[in-house]
Design a protein around this motif. Sequence first.
Motif, short mmCIF file in Angstrom:
data_model
loop_
_atom_site.label_atom_id
_atom_site.label_comp_id
_atom_site.label_asym_id
_atom_site.label_seq_id
_atom_site.Cartn_x
_atom_site.Cartn_y
_atom_site.Cartn_z
N GLU A 33 20.49 30.27 -42.45
CA GLU A 33 21.63 30.64 -41.54
C GLU A 33 21.48 31.66 -40.55
N CYS A 34 20.37 32.52 -40.85
CA CYS A 34 19.98 33.42 -39.96
C CYS A 34 19.05 33.19 -38.89
N GLY A 35 18.39 31.80 -39.02
CA GLY A 35 17.47 31.55 -38.01
C GLY A 35 16.03 31.91 -38.31
N LEU A 36 15.96 32.29 -39.78
CA LEU A 36 14.64 32.80 -40.07
C LEU A 36 13.66 31.47 -40.71
N ASP A 37 14.15 30.40 -40.38
CA ASP A 37 13.51 29.28 -41.26
C ASP A 37 11.86 29.49 -40.95
N LYS A 38 11.33 30.04 -39.90
CA LYS A 38 9.83 29.87 -39.47
C LYS A 38 9.09 31.14 -40.75
N PHE A 39 9.95 31.84 -41.23
CA PHE A 39 9.59 32.87 -42.28
C PHE A 39 9.68 32.48 -43.59
N CYS A 40 10.13 31.15 -43.72
CA CYS A 40 10.27 30.68 -45.20
C CYS A 40 9.38 29.53 -45.24
N ASN A 41 8.00 29.88 -45.24
CA ASN A 41 6.98 28.75 -45.09
C ASN A 41 5.97 28.73 -46.39
N ALA A 42 6.32 29.59 -47.57
CA ALA A 42 5.55 29.38 -48.54
C ALA A 42 5.36 28.00 -49.21
N PRO A 43 4.17 27.63 -49.44
CA PRO A 43 3.85 26.36 -49.91
C PRO A 43 4.27 26.03 -51.31
N GLU A 44 4.41 24.74 -51.89
CA GLU A 44 4.93 24.43 -53.22
C GLU A 44 4.23 25.21 -54.36
N THR A 45 2.96 25.59 -54.10
CA THR A 45 2.26 26.33 -55.03
C THR A 45 2.59 27.72 -55.07
N VAL A 46 3.28 28.25 -54.14
CA VAL A 46 3.46 29.88 -54.47
C VAL A 46 5.00 30.03 -55.09
N ASP A 47 4.79 30.87 -56.07
CA ASP A 47 6.25 31.19 -56.55
C ASP A 47 7.00 32.41 -56.13
N PHE A 48 8.24 31.91 -55.76
CA PHE A 48 8.97 33.54 -55.28
C PHE A 48 10.53 33.22 -55.81
N ILE A 49 11.26 34.16 -55.69
CA ILE A 49 12.56 34.15 -56.11
C ILE A 49 13.59 33.41 -55.26
N GLY A 50 14.28 32.49 -55.61
CA GLY A 50 15.33 31.97 -54.75
C GLY A 50 14.41 30.27 -54.31
N LYS A 51 13.25 30.11 -54.80
CA LYS A 51 12.58 28.96 -54.32
C LYS A 51 13.46 27.64 -54.49
N GLU A 52 14.11 27.61 -55.71
CA GLU A 52 14.63 26.31 -56.09
C GLU A 52 15.88 26.35 -54.96
N SER A 53 16.80 27.10 -54.80
CA SER A 53 17.76 27.19 -53.82
C SER A 53 17.37 27.12 -52.51
N LEU A 54 16.38 27.61 -52.07
CA LEU A 54 15.94 27.50 -50.60
C LEU A 54 15.37 25.94 -50.42
N ARG A 55 14.90 25.44 -51.34
CA ARG A 55 14.15 23.87 -51.38
C ARG A 55 15.71 22.98 -51.12
N ILE A 56 16.50 23.10 -51.80
CA ILE A 56 17.64 22.65 -51.62
C ILE A 56 18.26 22.60 -50.44
N GLU A 57 18.35 23.95 -50.12
CA GLU A 57 18.96 24.27 -48.60
C GLU A 57 18.19 23.57 -47.56
N ALA A 58 16.84 23.77 -47.60
CA ALA A 58 15.86 23.18 -46.63
C ALA A 58 16.46 21.46 -46.24
N GLU A 59 16.67 20.82 -47.52
CA GLU A 59 16.91 19.39 -47.29
C GLU A 59 18.27 19.08 -46.67
N THR A 60 19.43 19.86 -47.11
CA THR A 60 20.67 19.66 -46.57
C THR A 60 20.86 20.26 -45.20
N GLY A 61 20.23 21.47 -45.17
CA GLY A 61 20.35 22.30 -43.83
C GLY A 61 21.53 23.23 -44.01
N PRO A 62 21.65 24.22 -43.48
CA PRO A 62 22.62 25.35 -43.48
C PRO A 62 24.16 24.62 -42.73
#
Length: 367
Positions: free
Chosen positions: A257-286
């Motif tokens: 929503e904040c236009g910070l998409d390009k800073f959400c670029n961790a690959p599948e192999t990297v673990d971070f908090i919120g990964k599952e939620s952001l994966r879903i939102e990346a598909e549907t879009g904000p």
Amino acid sequence: MSLLSPSRRLRETPFSAGVKAAGVKAYTVYNRMLLPTVFDDVERDYHHLKNHVQVWDVSVERQVELIGPDASKLMQLLTPRDLTKMQEDQCYYVPIVDQKGRMLNDPVALKHSETRWWISIADSDLLLWVKGLAIGMGLDVDVFEPDVAPLAVQGPRSGQLMERIFGATVHDIRFFRQKRLSFGDTSFIVARSGYSKQGGFEIYVEDRRYAMPLWNALFEAGQDLHVRAGCPNLIERIESGLLSYGNDMSMENTPFECGLDKFCNAPETVDFIGKESLRIEAETGPSRKIRAVAIGGAPVSATTTAWPLFRGGQTVGQITSAAWSPDFQTNVAIAMVESGSWDAGTEMMADTPEGQRTATVQTGFWT
Ligand code: THG
């Protein structure tokens, strides 16, 4: 609003003596510390910033230090940005999100080494989140606020002024890189960064005893450059699209929503908090996005609350920051706009304290 009552809870900064002597006219409170907002007046401060060089007390950019064997693991858990390729002289703008992928802060992360980081925070109590996480996850890392006060040197003449204090090597520092440079019997990390798009540096002053000597050295060296005390400028930061946590976004918003998409670029192999939620939102879009919006008519007042945006009787968003721009001769604004209304050229109505105004979505910010 009346004057702020001083107390230990409302922290002064190591540069407060200089800020007062320079004639500060107003402050805001940020991370429970004083942040100057006006020296001359906001418009004159703006013109000066865009033409000369200013020294900003941004001590409110508090550091959260991570130190220990698990420092890098903890840092990566905190952000959806991929840190695996980050070099030890780099600074990264990093969204920090909770388990639902909601923004907790939007700091600058500074990597000293694999075992030591600073997180240069925006206005939320990130220290508590990071400490809680370290303990909850059983990580071997110390988390604390060190005695560090950033001082920003911003404006088109910033390179010239910095060279006089730190030498010509300042010109070798690339955008969002840092170098340790000496000052008297000490040294500071100097980064090419700052909360303006006029170019500049941030000096991370370690040990408050060096704060006023550095401040005074900059003012003595910069007299012929018309150096002045300044501060993040409302008009300039809106034109530039620099977001303000607590104003333009909050714990309600996602980085998409904040236009910070390009800073959400961790690959599948990297673990971070919120990964599952952001994966879903990346598909549907904000469902809403931050947009640059021009507000018609005479200068508007400050946004002390969000101003609703309407289109055809429906609420389609809100203006979160606004100011009159002398250079663009329009009110410039940052807004969160619903899908269906966020395309460039879309006309809406804004409920401002000065009445209803037209609000038009721009193709981008004014830079
Ligand atoms: N510098 C440092 N700490 C900070 C800020 C800063 N802490 C508080 C606040 N500012 C954090 N928020 C931001 C917001 C924007 C930027 C930096 C910190 C910024 N953004 C650029 C942009 O959006 O174009 C560059 C982003 C990039 O390309 O990496 O600079 O200012 N130390």
